[in-house]
Scaffold this active site. Structure first.
Site, PDB file in Angstrom:
ATOM      1  N   LYS A  79      42.307  38.042  41.944  1.00 21.10           N
ATOM      2  CA  LYS A  79      42.261  39.380  40.980  1.00 21.10           C
ATOM      3  C   LYS A  79      43.568  38.489  39.988  1.00 21.10           C
ATOM      4  O   LYS A  79      44.585  38.203  40.711  1.00 21.10           O
ATOM      5  CB  LYS A  79      42.972  40.708  41.824  1.00 21.10           C
ATOM      6  N   SER A 154      40.933  49.245  40.314  1.00 27.37           N
ATOM      7  CA  SER A 154      40.949  48.375  38.823  1.00 27.37           C
ATOM      8  C   SER A 154      40.902  46.358  39.331  1.00 27.37           C
ATOM      9  O   SER A 154      40.638  45.985  38.200  1.00 27.37           O
ATOM     10  CB  SER A 154      42.447  47.965  38.547  1.00 27.37           C
ATOM     11  N   SER A 178      42.263  50.525  43.659  1.00 25.50           N
ATOM     12  CA  SER A 178      41.604  49.885  43.205  1.00 25.50           C
ATOM     13  C   SER A 178      40.769  48.731  44.096  1.00 25.50           C
ATOM     14  O   SER A 178      39.970  47.532  42.926  1.00 25.50           O
ATOM     15  CB  SER A 178      42.178  49.121  42.487  1.00 25.50           C
TER      16      SER A 178
END
Length: 488
Positions: A79, A154, A178
């Site tokens: 990420k 996210s 997330s």
């Protein structure tokens, strides 16, 4: 053989047995990325040269007869809010569009030590603020099960990369759901470890008392393998727990006989899609068939969790994001004629609308005259939420809930406000209490994945993994491959 469809543990066996090479595997992953990435948009940055160079090193080690770690030579993705030395780390923000870190996050150091391979950095809601991956400077990611729908957020890019077979494993971060929510939307496994189990050093801070790094994978075994690598005490993180890290793969025993599974009544109320609820109820019946004991429990302060979260998280975000001032690093407006104007314009232009909104909200609740009324009160309620879980765990070993009350919804779609509220309710309290939680696939509703969440006691990832693994081995949901359907 389509190597990119296999799990990390399957690929490890093939590497060790010299059935395949790491270079061959890495090239297969990049070929898959070239095939579907223009539809999914899971990545912000790719690192072909670095990945193939590392793969060649692993191949040389195997050829020399040396032992390799479980993730050595197995390509994954990170990420893009986790610092990678020499590789662009943007947080999907204009503010950090050209930022190249000079240090690795603690989890990246651990992964490098095990000689794993990084394909690139995955897309996210800017600074991890959002639940759809629509709030990215680089545009939205798409759900491989239906390209017209969101992948969640996210960590939407990380989850979409797994579902589209663009990576074998990925890392995400979880502040209010997330990791788990996008795992649910994409039919993946995603685990948020106990707060402090994994170092936050090098993860660009959103809300420091809530953030936690964790894996998103194709199955529970891979999740345990990645956890083994990234967990551990870190002196660079004052919240890192100095506790022994077990071998999580030893918890992968297909047996829940006598395990008490609690069902929080507050998580099964109004706002949950009927088809999602049906899949969760079928999963509960499966656990009963497998020998688990089902008990109803209550988490009475659940209704205050979202309100509390949206005071604490923006407050911490406003403090953490103060460092992006256009002076030291990050985006800087070139037209300003004074330092105050430069800072104001740099932050206004460098941050997206969602990030600016949360900063303003955080500054408000921390301001003189409002701190006691909002932030202090929210911290007191947070304590009550944690105590709710402590009481519930006196009656059961783990809790079972929907990960999300709905399946993936359309990009730019309009959702019922109550459904949005419930979407947060199912994941946020776990972060508020610092508990471990996993999302695993448990069925489908209208062709879209449904995720089931299992929540454990602090530092009891082993029981969470055992419960998840037992269900996984008794079902076939984790083997389903996303069709890359729908419309772009």
């Amino acid at each position: 053989m389509e190597l990119y469809k296999l799990t990390a543990h399957e690929l490890h066996d093939k590497l060790v047995n010299k059935e395949i090479s790491s270079v061959e595997l890495t090239n297969a992953c990049f070929a898959r990325i070239d095939e579907v990435e223009d539809q999914v948009k899971a990545y912000v940055t790719l690192d072909r040269e670095g990945a193939l160079a590392q793969a060649a090193k692993v191949d040389a080690k195997i050829a020399a007869g040396e032992a390799i770690a479980p993730l050595a030579g197995v390509p994954g993705a990170i990420k893009d809010n986790i610092s990678t030395k020499g590789l662009r780390t943007t947080c999907s923000s204009k503010m950090l569009d050209n930022f190249i870190p000079i240090f690795d996050a603690h989890v990246i150091k651990n992964l490098r030590a095990d000689e794993t391979i990084f394909l690139g950095k995955t897309n996210l809601d800017e600074f991890a603020m959002g639940s759809t991956t629509e709030h990215s400077f680089y545009g939205p990611s798409h759900n491989p099960w239906d390209l017209s729908r969101v992948p969640g957020g996210s960590s939407g890019g990380s989850a979409a990369a797994i579902a589209a077979c663009e990576a074998i494993w990925t890392l995400g971060s979880d502040t209010g759901g997330s990791i788990r929510q996008p795992a649910s939307f994409n039919g993946c496994v995603g685990i948020k470890p106990t707060y402090g189990r994994v170092s936050r050093y090098g993860c660009v801070a959103f809300a420091s008392s809530l953030d936690q790094i964790g894996p998103i994978t194709k199955d529970v075994t891979d999740a345990a393998i990645v956890l083994n690598t990234i967990c551990g005490n870190d002196k660079m993180d004052s919240t890192s727990l100095d506790v022994a890290v077990p071998d999580f793969t030893k918890a992968l025993v297909s047996d829940v006989k006598g395990l008490k599974i609690g069902l929080p009544k507050e998580y099964f109320g109004e706002g949950i899609d009927a088809k999602v609820k049906e899949q969760i109820q079928m999963a509960i019946k499966k656990y009963e068939e497998l020998g688990a004991e089902i008990v109803e429990v209550s988490l009475p302060h659940t209704e205050y969790a979202v309100i509390t979260y949206y005071i604490i998280a923006p407050a911490e975000a406003s403090a953490n994001l103060a460092r992006f001032d256009g002076v030291r690093y990050g985006y800087r407006n070139a037209e300003a004629v004074s330092a105050p104007e430069m800072t104001t314009l740099s932050r206004t232009e460098g941050f997206g609308a969602e990030v600016r909104r949360r900063i303003m909200l955080g500054n408000y609740v921390l301001s003189t005259g409002y701190y006691d009324a909002y932030y202090k009160k929210a911290m007191q309620v947070r304590t009550l939420i944690r105590k709710d879980f402590e009481e519930a765990f006196k009656q059961c070993d783990v809790l079972l809930t929907p990960t999300s009350p709905v399946t993936a919804y359309p990009i730019d779609g309009k959702m019922d406000p109550l459904a949005i509220y419930m979407l947060d309710v199912t994941t946020i309290p776990v972060n508020m209490a610092g508990l471990p939680g996993i999302s695993i696939p448990c069925g489908f509703a209208d062709g879209l994945p449904v995720g089931m969440q299992i929540i454990g006691k602090p530092l009891d990832e082993e029981t969470v993994l055992r419960a998840a693994y037992t269900f996984e081995q008794a079902t076939e949901f984790h083997k389903a491959i996303a069709p890359l359907g729908g419309n772009k």
